[in-house]
Design a protein around this motif. Structure first.
Motif, mmCIF file in Angstrom:
data_model
loop_
_atom_site.group_PDB
_atom_site.id
_atom_site.type_symbol
_atom_site.label_atom_id
_atom_site.label_comp_id
_atom_site.label_asym_id
_atom_site.label_seq_id
_atom_site.Cartn_x
_atom_site.Cartn_y
_atom_site.Cartn_z
ATOM 1 N N SER A 62 0.829 -1.201 0.000
ATOM 2 C CA SER A 62 0.000 0.000 0.000
ATOM 3 C C SER A 62 0.865 1.253 0.000
ATOM 4 O O SER A 62 1.915 1.298 0.649
ATOM 5 N N ASN A 104 -0.553 4.019 1.036
ATOM 6 C CA ASN A 104 -1.247 4.869 2.008
ATOM 7 C C ASN A 104 -0.627 4.765 3.396
ATOM 8 O O ASN A 104 -1.319 4.536 4.392
ATOM 9 N N THR A 108 5.916 9.239 2.548
ATOM 10 C CA THR A 108 4.720 8.444 2.291
ATOM 11 C C THR A 108 5.062 7.317 1.325
ATOM 12 O O THR A 108 6.064 7.355 0.611
ATOM 13 N N GLU A 135 -7.168 -3.089 1.845
ATOM 14 C CA GLU A 135 -7.706 -2.199 0.820
ATOM 15 C C GLU A 135 -8.304 -2.986 -0.342
ATOM 16 O O GLU A 135 -9.386 -2.640 -0.849
ATOM 17 N N ARG A 155 -5.398 6.144 5.739
ATOM 18 C CA ARG A 155 -3.937 6.178 5.785
ATOM 19 C C ARG A 155 -3.466 5.646 7.134
ATOM 20 O O ARG A 155 -4.097 5.883 8.158
ATOM 21 N N LYS A 213 -7.347 8.227 9.889
ATOM 22 C CA LYS A 213 -6.027 7.615 9.885
ATOM 23 C C LYS A 213 -5.909 6.612 11.033
ATOM 24 O O LYS A 213 -6.500 6.800 12.096
#
Length: 305
Positions: free
Chosen positions: A9, A11, A87, A106, A125, A154
Motif C-alpha cells: 500500500s 497509504n 509516504t 484495501e 492512511r 487515519k
C-alpha cells in the motif's frame, strides 16, 4: 502467514525517522486523543501500577472519545502546518509487512463493501511513529496503543505495541499482528458505514457509564468481527493462512479481553466497566467474521449479549 501476495500500500505515512521519542524496535517478521490529558495521565498511572499496558485502558475509549469535542478543535489541529513525513511503502521488512496487510485490507474492502453494502470504500492512511506524534484527535503516544482517528480517517501505530504483544500478552506472530491492524481498519469501515457517529450520539445520551461502556464494547467487538471478515476473503483470494495462524489470532483476542486483564490486575472482573469485551466475546466475534465473511454477520448492536 503468507503476505507476499498482498501487494504494497502507498497509504502509509512513515514518521519513525523524525524527531520523535524512540519507543524501541518491534519484533522481526518472518515468512512469506480524544481523551483529555488528565484522563490519559490517570489511566496511564493506574495501568502501570497494575502492570497493564495503558493501551488496554485508554485505547478502547479513543475511537469514540476522539469525536466528542466536535470538529472545530480537530479542524484547528488539521490546519496547523506540520512537517511532511515520507509516504508510500517503507523499505524495511517490518514496514513492508504492515504495508502488505494494509494493501490486503484495501483490496478486500474495495470489493466487498460495495458488493455487500453498496458503499464505496475510501482508504484510511496508516501512520507509523515512534513514541509520540500528533493526530487530528489529539496527541498519539505509544502508551495508547494502535487506534483509529475518525476525524482524519487515519490509523496510528507505534510498532512497539507488537513487541508488547510478544513479551506480555503471548499474542505474537504475523497473523496476530495482521489481526491488530485489521481491527483498526474495522473501525474505519464502521465509520464509512456511519456507525461511529451514531454511537457517539448514543453515548452522549446514555444514562449511565455502564450504558456508555456497553456501546463501546459493541463497537470493539464489531471491529473484531470485521477483521475476521477481512481474513476470510484474504485467505479465499490469496491463501494467506498457514497452520497455527488462527490460533495465534485467537490467543491474542483472549489475552486482551477485559475480563482477563482485570483479573490479572485486581483479582476479579467488573463487566459494567468493560470497554472492549470479554476474552470469550472477542474470540466469538472474530470467528463469526472469519466463518461467514459477511459484514451483516458483524452487527453487534442487534445481537444479544
Amino acid at each position: 502467514m503468507r503476505w507476499d501476495q498482498l501487494g504494497q500500500s502507498e497509504n502509509i505515512e512513515d514518521r519513525r525517522s523524525q524527531d520523535y521519542a524512540d519507543a524501541g524496535a518491534g519484533p522481526s517478521f518472518g515468512g512469506g486523543g480524544g481523551l483529555g490529558l488528565g484522563t490519559i495521565v490517570i489511566l496511564g498511572v493506574l495501568a502501570y501500577a497494575f502492570g497493564i499496558n495503558p493501551a488496554l485502558l485508554i485505547g478502547g475509549a479513543e475511537v469514540l472519545s476522539n469525536m466528542r469535542g466536535g470538529g472545530q478543535v480537530a479542524q484547528q489541529r488539521l490546519d496547523r502546518p506540520t512537517r511532511q513525513a515520507p509516504t508510500g511503502a517503507p523499505a524495511d521488512r517490518q514496514g513492508q509487512f504492515i504495508s502488505a496487510v494494509l494493501a490486503g485490507n484495501e483490496r478486500v474492502w474495495s470489493q466487498i463493501l460495495p458488493e455487500q453494502k453498496g458503499i464505496r470504500f475510501t482508504p484510511a492512511r496508516l501512520v507509523l511513529f515512534n513514541g509520540v506524534t500528533g493526530s487530528a484527535c489529539g496527541r498519539a503516544q505509544s502508551a495508547m496503543g494502535p487506534f483509529y482517528c475518525p476525524v482524519d480517517q487515519k490509523i496510528y501505530l507505534d510498532t512497539s505495541f507488537f513487541r508488547d504483544m510478544d513479551r506480555r500478552f503471548g499474542g505474537g506472530g504475523d497473523f496476530a499482528y495482521a489481526y491488530v491492524i485489521s481491527h483498526e481498519m474495522g473501525h474505519h469501515i464502521e465509520n464509512l458505514l456511519g456507525i461511529l457517529p451514531k454511537v457517539q450520539r448514543a453515548q452522549q445520551m446514555a444514562s449511565s457509564r455502564s450504558e456508555s461502556n456497553n456501546l463501546s464494547v459493541r463497537v470493539e467487538l464489531m471491529a473484531d468481527c470485521l477483521s475476521g471478515v477481512w481474513a476470510a476473503h484474504a485467505d479465499q483470494n490469496w491463501k494467506i493462512l498457514e497452520k497455527g495462524d488462527i490460533e495465534k489470532a485467537i490467543n491474542t483476542a483472549q489475552a486482551i479481553g477485559d475480563d482477563r486483564l482485570q483479573r490479572s490486575a485486581q483479582g476479579y472482573a467488573v463487566p459494567d466497566s468493560f470497554t472492549h469485551g470479554s476474552s470469550a466475546q472477542r474470540v466469538e466475534w472474530f470467528q463469526r467474521g472469519l466463518q461467514t465473511g459477511k459484514i451483516d454477520a458483524c452487527n453487534t448492536f442487534t445481537a444479544q449479549r
